[in-house]
Motif scaffolding. Sequence first.
Motif, mmCIF file in Angstrom:
data_model
loop_
_atom_site.group_PDB
_atom_site.id
_atom_site.type_symbol
_atom_site.label_atom_id
_atom_site.label_comp_id
_atom_site.label_asym_id
_atom_site.label_seq_id
_atom_site.Cartn_x
_atom_site.Cartn_y
_atom_site.Cartn_z
ATOM 1 N N ALA A 1 -6.781 0.855 -8.540
ATOM 2 C CA ALA A 1 -5.651 -0.224 -9.722
ATOM 3 C C ALA A 1 -6.644 -1.116 -10.666
ATOM 4 O O ALA A 1 -7.333 -1.663 -10.789
ATOM 5 C CB ALA A 1 -5.462 -0.966 -8.886
ATOM 6 N N VAL B 1 -5.763 -4.035 -13.565
ATOM 7 C CA VAL B 1 -4.906 -5.632 -13.843
ATOM 8 C C VAL B 1 -4.898 -6.181 -14.734
ATOM 9 O O VAL B 1 -5.794 -5.391 -15.612
ATOM 10 C CB VAL B 1 -6.190 -6.262 -12.699
ATOM 11 N N ALA C 1 0.046 -3.161 -10.015
ATOM 12 C CA ALA C 1 -0.970 -3.629 -9.820
ATOM 13 C C ALA C 1 -1.008 -5.766 -10.012
ATOM 14 O O ALA C 1 -0.306 -6.106 -11.009
ATOM 15 C CB ALA C 1 -2.413 -3.641 -10.182
ATOM 16 N N ARG D 1 -3.378 -9.541 -8.660
ATOM 17 C CA ARG D 1 -4.662 -9.664 -7.470
ATOM 18 C C ARG D 1 -4.805 -10.399 -6.623
ATOM 19 O O ARG D 1 -3.872 -11.746 -6.756
ATOM 20 C CB ARG D 1 -5.615 -9.958 -9.042
ATOM 21 N N SER E 1 -8.306 -6.849 -5.572
ATOM 22 C CA SER E 1 -6.385 -6.004 -6.374
ATOM 23 C C SER E 1 -5.638 -5.349 -5.464
ATOM 24 O O SER E 1 -6.780 -4.829 -5.000
ATOM 25 C CB SER E 1 -6.861 -5.809 -8.159
ATOM 26 N N TRP E 2 -4.441 -5.059 -5.494
ATOM 27 C CA TRP E 2 -3.522 -4.220 -4.747
ATOM 28 C C TRP E 2 -2.503 -3.526 -6.307
ATOM 29 O O TRP E 2 -2.770 -3.939 -6.768
ATOM 30 C CB TRP E 2 -2.676 -4.641 -3.961
ATOM 31 N N ASP E 3 -2.470 -2.751 -5.699
ATOM 32 C CA ASP E 3 -1.318 -1.826 -5.933
ATOM 33 C C ASP E 3 -0.495 -0.859 -5.935
ATOM 34 O O ASP E 3 -0.474 -0.232 -4.183
ATOM 35 C CB ASP E 3 -2.451 -1.075 -8.081
ATOM 36 N N SER F 1 -12.302 0.585 -3.090
ATOM 37 C CA SER F 1 -11.440 0.999 -3.074
ATOM 38 C C SER F 1 -10.824 1.784 -2.145
ATOM 39 O O SER F 1 -11.047 3.410 -1.652
ATOM 40 C CB SER F 1 -10.539 1.994 -4.285
ATOM 41 N N HIS G 1 -6.792 3.407 -0.223
ATOM 42 C CA HIS G 1 -5.179 3.850 -0.862
ATOM 43 C C HIS G 1 -5.279 4.763 0.428
ATOM 44 O O HIS G 1 -5.121 5.730 0.359
ATOM 45 C CB HIS G 1 -5.212 4.560 -2.297
#
Length: 228
Positions: free
Chosen positions: A9, A11, A82, A84, A90-92, A125, A127
């Motif tokens: 992701a 940011v 994305a 934070r 962080s996320w997306d 990460s 997903h």
Amino acid sequence: MAGTAALVAPVGSAKAQVAVSASVVSDYRFRGLSLSDGRPTFSLTVNYDHPSGAYAGVSGLATATAHDGLKATGYQAFVGYAGRLKSGASWDVGASRYDVTDYLDSRYRIQYEEVYAGITAHNVSAHIYYSPNYLGEGIKALYFDASTAFVPAPTWRLFAHAGVLAPLNPPPDAEMRNVQVDLRAGVAKRFKACEVELAWTHYGPSAEYPGGYPQSRDALVAGATYHF
């Protein structure tokens, strides 16, 4: 280029950013499966990162086929958003589309879309992806992956990836009807704007795709990426 093992992701920064890169790999492996029959594949990638957290990217692909020379084989594209967390992670979330023709014993076109969501913390990460028509086979599927990278020295990078494909209620005659696992691990060395890498990949337990076409479960793949 490893296909879409994981989308790390981005940011948003203080201003919009555009990144362009060109890559070549000795074998185009998508989640462990070869889509180039063990032959070199070239790609040109453009990524866009907006300060708001929105991002998008597209890669055009060309393969040095065995009988038809260098052929444009399709593209991969994605768009997402994305953010934070207070913890610093962080996320997306996003969506991607694939339109790729592989050159195995015969031409075989893969067209499908999927949505995804993930989180990145430190150098790890994870997903999850969902497709209602995975690889264009008419099968609903979930794909889970986790990736990590470690920098032992300023110009060196070690990386690893694990993925699990889980078809959802596939018919008995479906090509993708069993849980599959793919693994990837390797080392990369950066030379100014260019990075070269060597990676081992594994796919199994079944390694036939398209149906009836046997593939190697393990492969050693070399690649290079130039960042403009």
